[in-house]
Enzyme design. Structure first.
Site, PDB file in Angstrom:
ATOM      1  N   GLU A  65       0.825  -1.218   0.000  1.00 35.57           N
ATOM      2  CA  GLU A  65       0.000   0.000   0.000  1.00 35.57           C
ATOM      3  C   GLU A  65       0.853   1.259   0.000  1.00 35.57           C
ATOM      4  O   GLU A  65       1.829   1.363   0.754  1.00 35.57           O
ATOM      5  CB  GLU A  65      -0.905  -0.032   1.245  1.00 35.57           C
ATOM      6  CG  GLU A  65      -2.310   0.384   0.969  1.00 35.57           C
ATOM      7  CD  GLU A  65      -3.004  -0.502  -0.067  1.00 35.57           C
ATOM      8  OE1 GLU A  65      -2.981  -0.137  -1.261  1.00 35.57           O
ATOM      9  OE2 GLU A  65      -3.573  -1.527   0.309  1.00 35.57           O
ATOM     10  N   ASP A 216      -3.964   0.661  -9.731  1.00 41.04           N
ATOM     11  CA  ASP A 216      -5.374   0.378  -9.984  1.00 41.04           C
ATOM     12  C   ASP A 216      -5.632   0.180 -11.475  1.00 41.04           C
ATOM     13  O   ASP A 216      -6.350  -0.731 -11.889  1.00 41.04           O
ATOM     14  CB  ASP A 216      -6.245   1.540  -9.482  1.00 41.04           C
ATOM     15  CG  ASP A 216      -5.934   1.885  -8.042  1.00 41.04           C
ATOM     16  OD1 ASP A 216      -5.266   1.086  -7.369  1.00 41.04           O
ATOM     17  OD2 ASP A 216      -6.363   2.960  -7.589  1.00 41.04           O
ATOM     18  N   LYS A 257     -10.903   9.362  -2.883  1.00 41.59           N
ATOM     19  CA  LYS A 257      -9.496   9.688  -3.094  1.00 41.59           C
ATOM     20  C   LYS A 257      -9.264  11.121  -3.592  1.00 41.59           C
ATOM     21  O   LYS A 257      -8.372  11.805  -3.117  1.00 41.59           O
ATOM     22  CB  LYS A 257      -8.961   8.691  -4.130  1.00 41.59           C
ATOM     23  CG  LYS A 257      -7.508   8.473  -4.125  1.00 41.59           C
ATOM     24  CD  LYS A 257      -7.126   7.310  -5.035  1.00 41.59           C
ATOM     25  CE  LYS A 257      -7.713   7.377  -6.428  1.00 41.59           C
ATOM     26  NZ  LYS A 257      -7.442   6.196  -7.249  1.00 41.59           N
TER      27      LYS A 257
HETATM   28  C1  GLA Z   1      -4.884   4.476  -4.668  1.00 36.49           C
HETATM   29  C2  GLA Z   1      -4.005   4.814  -5.863  1.00 36.49           C
HETATM   30  C3  GLA Z   1      -2.973   3.721  -6.089  1.00 36.49           C
HETATM   31  C4  GLA Z   1      -2.204   3.395  -4.818  1.00 36.49           C
HETATM   32  C5  GLA Z   1      -3.173   3.183  -3.654  1.00 36.49           C
HETATM   33  C6  GLA Z   1      -2.466   3.024  -2.349  1.00 36.49           C
HETATM   34  O1  GLA Z   1      -5.669   3.371  -4.920  1.00 36.49           O
HETATM   35  O2  GLA Z   1      -4.779   4.980  -7.017  1.00 36.49           O
HETATM   36  O3  GLA Z   1      -2.095   4.122  -7.125  1.00 36.49           O
HETATM   37  O4  GLA Z   1      -1.265   4.377  -4.531  1.00 36.49           O
HETATM   38  O5  GLA Z   1      -4.090   4.241  -3.520  1.00 36.49           O
HETATM   39  O6  GLA Z   1      -1.712   1.874  -2.348  1.00 36.49           O
END
Ligand code: GLA
Length: 510
Positions: A65, A216, A257
């Site tokens: 993560e 992702d 996010k």
């Molecule tokens: C989000 C971002 C990813 C990654 C995660 C944390 O999902 O889109 O790129 O950084 O957070 O691991």
């Protein structure tokens, strides 16, 4: 009503795109009832049937993560929950891309200009801006200055990925939109490899303001469970132990996010960049301002010392050389004579805007804890991958599950204490999952809400799920009518994003 794609294609340019673009499938992603329903809605909204469909999965990150943007590999799995799009080319008189959602009440329709250079309005986030991201991203493949000469698009969106649950519904939407645009917009430069599409989609999501690392988008494009590495994107398929089930449970604390990025997600990215530079200075590496990831620092040190520098050594160096927290004045002391404006020579103009937003909101930057988390978590990813690979050979399944579970627990503690991206609800939920027999449980995705993922042995799955259901009944307030299968489900590795072109006969069924 609608022409079949073959009839519409017409140009040799388009047929070459069709033959080289990966992700095309001959399997319809929908049941025929669902497809009919989509076609009927599409026709009601746009007066014609869709030309094709795109489907892109969400993901659950098993381990790794907040390390993708630091240059390290992560280990996510694509979910059977997907975002889909039905798409048609609009008549030539239409100059805007229109985006509708199956659930028009919750997601009001929107539109954006056909010009891929058009900026995404910053002032207010709208769900269809992710579609615009993907659209703009697809044009990044065109090395010439993009000018959209093709028809505008009509898009209908739907899907099953729970929103704000840390399962990448937004990235799946960006991936679907990138693919849809690549498929039907004539461009000279079309990516041939899934990895290239994943990279385009990562850059695309940057248009909305998060400085994501690409995990992702990569897993949504490529599917299954994989160790994904970056710069450039490359992956290693991972076979998960058959005795293991990964259960996703939503804390029901929304994880959005993009919304508080300047104080959460992007702040962590900026802290990581700053820590790389400060560490590089402490290690007497040349050109300290050029470093933007912890991986670059590790590689430069290895080069300077002409030997591999393991991750646990990097962790020790970070502990020794970095202070826990720095104000901007402290950083100036370390990085002078350069001023803040010169500290990010590698940043794009978009990134500079995000970095500026972080700076405006920040009073200080935590560097040591972030670096220690990243180096340790990067090592845990490889340990996880090795344990899965060994399970195939000669390790006992029980000891493999114990190893994987312990790594997941350690990852959660590190995310909570060092990376500070958990929240009380996720801490309580992961603890309850462990109490109910999970061998490991951790937050998944960016954190600050969203879901956790727990490793449960297949033989304990039923009792685990029963216990979890009781926990929700007494501790978590569910909205009326909320579907339990959306809140808590077992993850199954799933293929990546796909484009499906129906026959005109199929369309005629509607
Ligand atoms: C989000 C971002 C990813 C990654 C995660 C944390 O999902 O889109 O790129 O950084 O957070 O691991």
């Amino acid at each position: 009503m609608s022409l079949s794609p073959a009839t519409r294609a017409g140009t040799s340019m388009r047929s070459s795109i069709v033959s080289t673009l990966p992700c095309l499938t001959t399997t319809c992603p929908f049941t025929s009832e669902h497809q009919t329903n989509i076609n009927t809605t599409f026709r009601q909204r746009y007066g014609q049937f869709p030309d094709f469909y795109v489907s892109a999965p969400g993901r659950v990150n098993l381990i790794g993560e907040h390390i993708d943007y630091a240059g390290y590999g992560v280990l996510p799995m694509a979910l059977s929950k997907t975002v889909w799009m039905a798409v048609a080319r609009a008549p030539s008189s239409v100059h805007k891309i229109r985006v509708e959602h199956m659930n028009a009440e919750q997601f009001p329709a929107g539109s954006f200009p056909k010009d891929p250079q058009a900026a995404i309005p910053n002032a207010q986030h709208a769900w269809y801006h992710y579609v615009q991201c993907g659209y703009k991203g697809a044009w990044l493949a065109d090395t010439a200055t993009p000018s959209c000469t093709g028809n505008a698009l009509q898009i209908l969106v739907g899907g099953t990925i729970p929103l704000a649950a840390g399962l990448s519904s937004s990235s799946a939407l960006v991936v679907a939109s990138t693919l849809a645009t690549l498929y039907c917009t004539p461009q000279p430069t079309i990516p041939h490899r899934l990895e290239e599409i994943a990279e385009l989609a990562r850059q695309a999501e940057g248009f909305i303001g998060t400085m994501g690392g690409g995990m992702d988008q990569a897993i949504s494009v490529m599917g299954q469970a994989r160790l994904v590495q970056f710069d450039p994107v490359r992956t290693l398929p991972v076979t998960l132990p058959p005795e293991a089930v990964f259960v996703v449970a939503n804390s029901l604390t929304p994880a959005e996010k993009a919304v508080a990025a300047h104080v959460c997600y992007n702040k962590r990215v900026v802290e990581m960049m700053l820590a790389s530079k400060v560490l590089a200075r402490a290690l007497a590496l040349p050109d300290v301002l050029s470093y933007k990831t912890f991986a670059q620092v590790q590689n430069a040190l290895a080069k300077q010392q002409d030997r591999p520098v393991p991750l646990d050594e990097m962790q020790q160096l970070a502990r020794r050389h970095l202070c826990e927290e720095y104000t901007e004045a402290d950083l100036l002391g370390v990085l002078s004579p350069a001023a803040w404006e010169d500290w990010f020579p590698h940043a794009s103009s978009e990134e500079r805007v995000r970095i500026g937003q972080v700076r405006e909101a920040a009073t200080s930057y935590v560097l040591r804890g972030r670096a220690v988390h990243v180096y340790a978590e990067a090592e845990r990813v490889w340990q996880f991958q090795r344990a899965c690979a060994l399970n195939d050979d000669d390790a006992s399944p029980a000891s493999t599950l114990d190893t994987l579970g312990a790594l997941m627990n350690a990852s959660h503690v590190s995310c909570d204490e060092l990376y500070e991206c958990s929240c009380p609800e996720l801490n309580a939920l992961t603890q309850r999952c462990r109490d109910l027999g999970a061998l490991g449980s951790r937050l998944t995705g960016a954190g600050w809400g969203g879901s956790c993922v727990s490793l449960v042995s297949t033989k304990h799955l039923d009792t685990f799920l029963e216990g979890l259901k009781d926990y929700y009944a007494t501790n978590v307030s569910l909205a009326k009518g909320q579907d339990w299968n959306e809140i808590c489900f077992s993850a199954v590795p799933t293929p990546g994003a796909s484009i499906y072109v129906p026959t005109s006969l199929e369309n005629g069924k509607a």
